[in-house]
Design an enzyme around this catalytic site. Structure first.
Site, PDB file in Angstrom:
ATOM      1  N   LYS A 127      -5.181 -16.112  37.547  1.00  0.00           N
ATOM      2  CA  LYS A 127      -3.646 -16.872  37.226  1.00  0.00           C
ATOM      3  C   LYS A 127      -3.229 -16.047  37.279  1.00  0.00           C
ATOM      4  O   LYS A 127      -2.776 -14.810  36.584  1.00  0.00           O
ATOM      5  CB  LYS A 127      -4.575 -17.454  35.887  1.00  0.00           C
ATOM      6  N   GLU A 156      -7.250  -4.002  30.403  1.00  0.00           N
ATOM      7  CA  GLU A 156      -5.828  -2.944  30.138  1.00  0.00           C
ATOM      8  C   GLU A 156      -4.037  -3.700  30.020  1.00  0.00           C
ATOM      9  O   GLU A 156      -3.848  -4.149  30.581  1.00  0.00           O
ATOM     10  CB  GLU A 156      -6.188  -2.928  32.028  1.00  0.00           C
ATOM     11  N   CYS A 205       2.159   0.598  32.838  1.00  0.00           N
ATOM     12  CA  CYS A 205       1.952   1.088  31.784  1.00  0.00           C
ATOM     13  C   CYS A 205       1.304   2.514  31.542  1.00  0.00           C
ATOM     14  O   CYS A 205       0.613   2.406  30.634  1.00  0.00           O
ATOM     15  CB  CYS A 205       0.310  -0.111  31.354  1.00  0.00           C
ATOM     16  N   GLU A 228       6.666   1.128  23.625  1.00  0.00           N
ATOM     17  CA  GLU A 228       6.465   1.101  25.170  1.00  0.00           C
ATOM     18  C   GLU A 228       7.734   0.215  25.640  1.00  0.00           C
ATOM     19  O   GLU A 228       7.950  -0.468  25.306  1.00  0.00           O
ATOM     20  CB  GLU A 228       4.875   0.256  25.726  1.00  0.00           C
TER      21      GLU A 228
HETATM   22  P1  ADP Z   1       4.409  -9.543  30.383  1.00  0.00           P
HETATM   23  O1  ADP Z   1       4.870  -8.586  29.730  1.00  0.00           O
HETATM   24  O2  ADP Z   1       3.532  -7.683  31.456  1.00  0.00           O
HETATM   25  O3  ADP Z   1       5.014 -10.162  31.523  1.00  0.00           O
HETATM   26  P2  ADP Z   1       1.990 -10.198  29.458  1.00  0.00           P
HETATM   27  O4  ADP Z   1       1.377  -9.808  28.709  1.00  0.00           O
HETATM   28  O5  ADP Z   1       2.874 -11.525  28.867  1.00  0.00           O
HETATM   29  O6  ADP Z   1       2.817  -9.671  30.417  1.00  0.00           O
HETATM   30  O7  ADP Z   1       1.948 -10.826  30.640  1.00  0.00           O
HETATM   31  C1  ADP Z   1       0.175 -10.719  32.020  1.00  0.00           C
HETATM   32  C2  ADP Z   1       0.175 -12.378  32.170  1.00  0.00           C
HETATM   33  O8  ADP Z   1      -0.321 -12.685  30.337  1.00  0.00           O
HETATM   34  C3  ADP Z   1       0.811 -12.589  32.889  1.00  0.00           C
HETATM   35  O9  ADP Z   1       0.031 -13.899  33.974  1.00  0.00           O
HETATM   36  C4  ADP Z   1       0.803 -13.943  31.988  1.00  0.00           C
HETATM   37  O10 ADP Z   1       1.171 -15.454  32.116  1.00  0.00           O
HETATM   38  C5  ADP Z   1       0.274 -14.023  30.839  1.00  0.00           C
HETATM   39  N1  ADP Z   1      -0.178 -15.082  29.403  1.00  0.00           N
HETATM   40  C6  ADP Z   1       0.778 -14.466  28.888  1.00  0.00           C
HETATM   41  N2  ADP Z   1       0.527 -15.070  27.577  1.00  0.00           N
HETATM   42  C7  ADP Z   1      -0.498 -15.315  27.369  1.00  0.00           C
HETATM   43  C8  ADP Z   1      -1.313 -16.376  26.487  1.00  0.00           C
HETATM   44  N3  ADP Z   1      -0.974 -16.414  25.545  1.00  0.00           N
HETATM   45  N4  ADP Z   1      -2.614 -16.902  26.604  1.00  0.00           N
HETATM   46  C9  ADP Z   1      -3.633 -15.969  28.119  1.00  0.00           C
HETATM   47  N5  ADP Z   1      -1.694 -15.780  29.661  1.00  0.00           N
HETATM   48  C10 ADP Z   1      -0.937 -14.886  29.045  1.00  0.00           C
END
Ligand code: ADP
Length: 506
Positions: free
Chosen positions: A196, A274, A308, A407
């Site tokens: 995903k 990560e 990161c 960060e």
């Molecule tokens: P960023 O701030 O880099 O967007 P996130 O951790 O929010 O970092 O997002 C990284 C990935 O996690 C993306 O693919 C996002 O769609 C997914 N994501 C965000 N929230 C959720 C959640 N609650 N469950 C699963 N995946 C999520």
């Protein structure tokens, strides 16, 4: 209404003229070796952060689609796990070669949706592809052990086996490399996966798997489920909790990592996380300042600080502080050229979305209101659009400011003056993040002490870039669990089995 129509027409026109020629641009998800719609036909737009134009639309998939993809990956695992390491290595090598032949095509998709300058996008494709090459070599070296047994008539056999279906959730900052680093390793191990990708950058993932298909990755072995942010949580939950999934491999924020870890715990699933960092960049008096400054530019402004492993806090010894700041200011002025990633000469593109801009602005404004001094930058570059943030250098930063602890994930260099090694270590380690750290010194004893005492998964001595396919990338504390790259990266996707072979004298 008219305005809306005008907007849509403008987007369509831009799409036709700007993006149609992109070779690897896809508008469907990839499941079971086929390009698929969402079951309910929903779609969402993917936009270019440099100018907000719509690059294309991709399926907004839901749990039903994700479940189908997991079932497909589960079925494909039954035969993929029995492929030989040599067969898997050959496919990985073909994928590697195809990616290298298509560097320009992959990079243009990557720049369009992430905003990073074309030269950096090409750099990411070459870096990301190096994992496919490395894991092609590693596939044939995933070995077991025969351990001397304490009994004369028994043998202790240790073998490694692929875990099964791996759920992969990736971020937008390295949309190509974060996929190849995981998928290369798990394919080498004999696993299958459902990816995903981030809602901001699904097109690079789809372009990458088009080449995987051409390379001969069998149907169902690698699948991509695209979702909007609205569906990310529900699809993410399924990817963590479905019993057919053996491991969740995630790169992203610590907050989301924590949620996924909790869900994986219910099924006692393996995790590879990560997460965010808070990298110190420490400069001691003996350091070669010119090198430290060149490396500081890379460690801070690569990908506009959206990494990161990016240097988050510059800790500079008081005896070289003024000289370092002067040199840093000069380099930022010369080397940070802001603009759309496709424009020649640009080195810093837009931030990926408005949320990022608001976060960076908020942190800088808070620091300035509490007494931090802006040496350069410090504002949204409004003349370029609402996603561009000036490359910024801040001094007089104190622990009372949010930016001291958080960060930044943006183009803001935060500088702090220290008196001695003990203080530098204390400040550097005073965080729950523990990913990368950087130290600049010519004192050999200091090198050993810092390598020993820094509470981080990675330490760069006199270097601002540490990541490479051959080395184990990963963090400690809240920066994550597990390693990517190196032989450890493949072993993440295997289970150890111990077989006791008894009665061998009969
Ligand atoms: P960023 O701030 O880099 O967007 P996130 O951790 O929010 O970092 O997002 C990284 C990935 O996690 C993306 O693919 C996002 O769609 C997914 N994501 C965000 N929230 C959720 C959640 N609650 N469950 C699963 N995946 C999520």
């Amino acid at each position: 209404m008219d305005l809306l129509r005008f907007g849509a027409a403008r987007h369509l026109q831009l799409f036709t003229t700007t993006y149609r020629s992109m070779h690897l641009l896809k508008n469907k998800a990839f499941v079971d070796g086929k390009w698929q719609h969402a079951a309910n036909n929903a779609v969402f737009p993917v936009t270019n952060p440099a100018d907000d134009t719509v690059i294309g639309e991709v399926p907004d998939m839901s749990e039903k689609d994700a479940k189908f993809a997991i079932d497909v990956a589960s079925k494909a695992f039954k035969s993929w796990r029995d492929s030989t390491a040599r067969e898997r290595a050959n496919i990985l090598r073909k994928w590697n070669n195809l990616c290298l032949e298509n560097v320009d095509h992959l990079a243009e998709v990557l720049t369009a949706e992430s905003g990073k300058p074309l030269a950096e996008a090409k750099g990411e494709v070459i870096y990301g592809t190096s994992f496919l090459e490395y894991f092609a070599d590693t596939a044939r070296h995933v070995t077991g052990e025969i351990i001397p047994s304490p009994w004369p008539n028994k043998q202790i056999l240790v073998t490694r086996h692929p875990i099964g279906v791996i759920s992969i959730i990736t971020p937008w900052n390295f949309p190509f490399a974060m996929i190849t680093r995981k998928v290369g390793a798990l394919l080498a191990a004999g696993c299958t996966c459902v990816i995903k990708p981030s809602e901001d950058t699904p097109l690079t993932a789809l372009a990458a798997v088009e080449l995987a298909k051409q390379a001969g990755v069998p149907d169902g072995v690698v699948n991509v489920v695209t979702t909007s942010r609205n569906n990310a949580a529900s699809v993410g939950k399924l990817l963590c909790e479905d019993p057919a999934v053996g491991c969740i491999s995630f790169t992203g924020s610590t907050n989301v990592g924590r949620i996924l870890y909790g869900m994986a715990a219910k099924g006692i699933k393996r995790v590879s996380l990560e997460l965010g960092g808070n990298a110190p960049f420490i400069v001691f008096p003996s350091a070669d300042l010119e090198n430290a400054l060149d490396q500081a530019m890379l460690a801070k402004f690569r990908n506009n600080g959206q990494a990161c492993v990016g240097a988050n806090r510059f800790l500079i010894h008081e005896s070289v502080f003024d000289k370092f700041i002067e040199g840093f200011k000069g380099r930022i002025g010369k080397k940070c050229i802001l603009g759309p990633g496709t424009k020649a000469g640009v080195t810093c593109g837009p931030l990926v979305n408005k949320m990022q801009v608001d976060k960076v602005s908020g942190l800088v404004d808070d620091a300035v209101s509490k007494g931090a001094k802006v040496v350069v930058g410090g504002k949204v570059a409004k003349e370029l659009g609402d996603k561009f943030y000036q490359s910024t250098l801040l001094v007089d930063v104190k622990p009372s400011m949010e930016i001291y602890h958080e960060e930044v994930f943006g183009p803001v260099a935060v500088c702090y003056k220290f008196k001695d090694e003990a203080e530098a270590l204390e400040v550097a380690n005073s965080t729950r993040g523990g990913l990368a750290s950087y130290v600049f010194t010519k004192d050999l004893g200091q090198v050993f002490r810092m390598s020993q005492k820094l509470e981080f998964g990675m330490v760069g001595i006199n270097d601002g870039i540490v990541s490479v396919a051959e080395a184990p990338f990963g963090g400690i504390k809240e920066s994550g669990i597990g390693r990517e790259g190196s032989k450890h990266g493949v072993e993440e996707y295997t289970d150890i089995k111990y077989t006791l072979m008894s009665a061998l004298d009969k």
